[in-house]
Design a protein around this motif. Structure first.
Motif, short mmCIF file in Angstrom:
data_model
loop_
_atom_site.label_atom_id
_atom_site.label_comp_id
_atom_site.label_asym_id
_atom_site.label_seq_id
_atom_site.Cartn_x
_atom_site.Cartn_y
_atom_site.Cartn_z
N THR A 4 -7.88 -14.07 98.70
CA THR A 4 -7.90 -15.55 98.70
C THR A 4 -9.43 -15.88 99.00
OG1 THR A 4 -5.95 -15.91 99.49
CG2 THR A 4 -7.54 -17.67 99.96
N PHE A 5 -10.01 -16.81 98.01
CA PHE A 5 -11.50 -17.05 98.21
C PHE A 5 -11.57 -18.66 98.18
CE2 PHE A 5 -12.30 -13.20 95.77
CZ PHE A 5 -13.07 -12.62 96.47
N HIS A 6 -12.43 -19.18 99.03
CA HIS A 6 -12.82 -20.77 99.13
C HIS A 6 -13.81 -21.16 98.22
CE1 HIS A 6 -10.51 -19.15 102.63
NE2 HIS A 6 -9.85 -20.38 102.48
N ALA A 18 -8.45 -19.93 95.69
CA ALA A 18 -7.99 -19.22 94.72
C ALA A 18 -7.71 -17.80 95.01
CB ALA A 18 -9.15 -19.27 93.45
N ASP A 19 -6.62 -17.23 94.71
CA ASP A 19 -6.36 -15.71 94.80
C ASP A 19 -6.72 -15.18 93.58
OD1 ASP A 19 -5.03 -16.90 97.35
OD2 ASP A 19 -3.21 -16.96 96.15
N ILE A 20 -7.72 -14.46 93.74
CA ILE A 20 -8.52 -13.63 92.65
C ILE A 20 -8.43 -12.10 93.07
CG2 ILE A 20 -10.31 -13.64 91.29
CD1 ILE A 20 -11.17 -16.37 91.86
N ALA A 48 -1.66 -19.67 91.76
CA ALA A 48 -2.69 -18.93 92.85
C ALA A 48 -3.93 -19.72 93.09
CB ALA A 48 -3.04 -17.50 92.19
N VAL A 49 -4.11 -20.84 92.76
CA VAL A 49 -4.99 -21.86 92.83
C VAL A 49 -4.48 -23.27 93.55
CG1 VAL A 49 -6.99 -23.52 91.78
CG2 VAL A 49 -6.73 -21.06 90.83
N PHE A 98 -2.49 -20.96 83.18
CA PHE A 98 -3.41 -20.02 84.21
C PHE A 98 -4.63 -20.83 84.50
CE2 PHE A 98 -4.76 -19.41 79.94
CZ PHE A 98 -6.18 -19.14 79.87
N TRP A 99 -5.48 -20.27 85.39
CA TRP A 99 -6.54 -21.01 85.67
C TRP A 99 -7.88 -20.03 85.34
CZ3 TRP A 99 -7.00 -25.95 86.99
CH2 TRP A 99 -5.88 -26.36 87.65
N ALA A 100 -8.87 -20.58 84.96
CA ALA A 100 -10.26 -19.99 84.98
C ALA A 100 -11.03 -20.41 86.13
CB ALA A 100 -10.79 -20.08 83.24
#
Length: 139
Positions: A4-6, A18-20, A48-49, A98-100
């Motif tokens: 998980t990034f902020h 976002a979980d990437i 995930a976002v 999905f997210w980019a």
């Protein structure tokens, strides 16, 4: 493995999580949007976002005309600072929505994490997102 990034836009008006999995790569694309904006992205599942602050401030951009069907690609930016931080897409082979995530907007990704991520080139200019263009050195 997802982490998980902020992230945020430049001025901080919009914030997200976002979980990437950066091991899947940072994607560099030659489509007009990515090329003109210097967008470097990592894909994330739709769930995930999470926008944690400033959803009401987000502005949506859709290219017109576009080769994408209506509702298939939406880009989000901050009207205050102009940062483009997320794009939502829809592709069947990606499982639908999905997210980019623009990795340049990840506030807590370390230089080491970003440097360790493989680069994946996309030939978006020719709608071949899963293939690299013949020339990648300019990306």
């Amino acid at each position: 493995m997802n982490k998980t990034f902020h992230g945020s836009c430049h001025c901080g008006a919009v914030r997200f999580e976002a979980d990437i999995d950066l091991a899947e790569g940072i994607r560099k694309c030659n489509c007009s949007f990515c090329w003109k904006l210097g967008y470097r992205k990592s894909f994330a599942a739709y769930e995930a976002v999470r926008v944690t602050d400033g959803r009401d401030r987000m502005r949506e951009y859709k290219a017109m005309p576009s080769n994408w069907p209506e509702g298939d690609i939406n880009h989000y930016m901050c009207p205050n600072c102009g940062a483009n931080f997320l794009s939502r897409g829809y592709l069947d082979f990606m499982g639908g929505n999905f997210w980019a995530v623009n990795v340049a907007c990840l506030d807590d990704a370390t230089e080491e994490e970003l440097a360790a991520a493989p680069i994946v080139y996309e030939d978006g200019k020719r709608d071949r997102q899963m293939e690299a263009p013949e020339v990648t050195s300019y990306l």
